[in-house]
Design an enzyme around this catalytic site. Sequence first.
Site, PDB file in Angstrom:
ATOM      1  CB  CYS A 260      -3.863  -2.480   4.420  1.00  0.00           C
ATOM      2  SG  CYS A 260      -2.850  -2.748   5.899  1.00  0.00           S
TER       3      CYS A 260
ATOM      4  CD  GLU B 209      -2.493   0.751   2.959  1.00  0.00           C
ATOM      5  OE1 GLU B 209      -1.963  -0.023   3.788  1.00  0.00           O
ATOM      6  OE2 GLU B 209      -3.571   1.333   3.175  1.00  0.00           O
TER       7      GLU B 209
ATOM      8  CB  VAL C 249       0.855  -0.598  12.259  1.00  0.00           C
ATOM      9  CG1 VAL C 249       1.643   0.281  11.299  1.00  0.00           C
ATOM     10  CG2 VAL C 249      -0.611  -0.198  12.248  1.00  0.00           C
TER      11      VAL C 249
ATOM     12  CE  LYS D 257      -7.162   0.279   3.914  1.00  0.00           C
ATOM     13  NZ  LYS D 257      -5.936   0.757   4.601  1.00  0.00           N
TER      14      LYS D 257
END
Length: 265
Positions: free
Chosen positions: A142, A38, A169, A109
Amino acid sequence: MKAGFYQFNPSFGKKEENIEKVVLAVRETDIDLLVLPEFFATGYQFVSHDEVADLSETIPQGQTTEALLALSREKGIYIVAGLPEMAGDKFYNSAVFTGPEGLIGVYRKTHLFFEETLFFTPGDTGFKVWDTKIGRIGIMICFDWFYPESARTLALMGADVVAHPANLVLPFCPDSMPVRCLENMIFAVTANRTGTEQRKENQSLTFIGKSEIVSPRGEILIRAPEDEEVIMVMDIDPAAARDKSLNQFNDILRNRKPQFYGPLS
Ligand code: ACM
């Protein structure tokens, strides 16, 4: 079909440098479908609307898409890659799908994560699957993984392989993708990044690497280390995702009972 990802640590704002790194990485690599992270050319942690406006691009006229189109043509490969898209007065967290034949499609997205919600508009394309020479390829980006509906929708649309650009993350995704793949009997190629960005005081984001390719049986076929820049490629047979039967009695998609899934929509 040789599918793979390039996991690396993009430098924030240095598009030319990041794109060049990708070009060098794939130059010597035998690959058919390359998935990039991404926001692979810009970096992730935007801190202002001006910065987003500055680094976002129109599609297909834009430095990043044009570079990917050239790379696809030159190497005869398919590429799925994430970038911030500018469309009129809106900005999307998008992925382009390029091939030797040109631009195949764009996905915006659906499920934005954390401070992306400050700067980007939730995607309006919906999920899409493209039938190409290398198989039926769908895209999610993601955090879309967190919603099982994303992968399910792509599977119901006929995806063999879900290309999954990511900037992860949180720690959960790499061990969850095997379930997403198993419950839909699809392949997934998750391309994550490495490194840390701290572009704001008191807020650093460390990306967890662990890019991976997962099979329709939920096996992790290859997984990258947490903090290494690496291009990894795996020979897969997309057609292996088309038989959804577990045994002679259970076909996992055909046996769904949507009449009991009302609250899902
Ligand atoms: C994410 O959606 N970048 C976690």
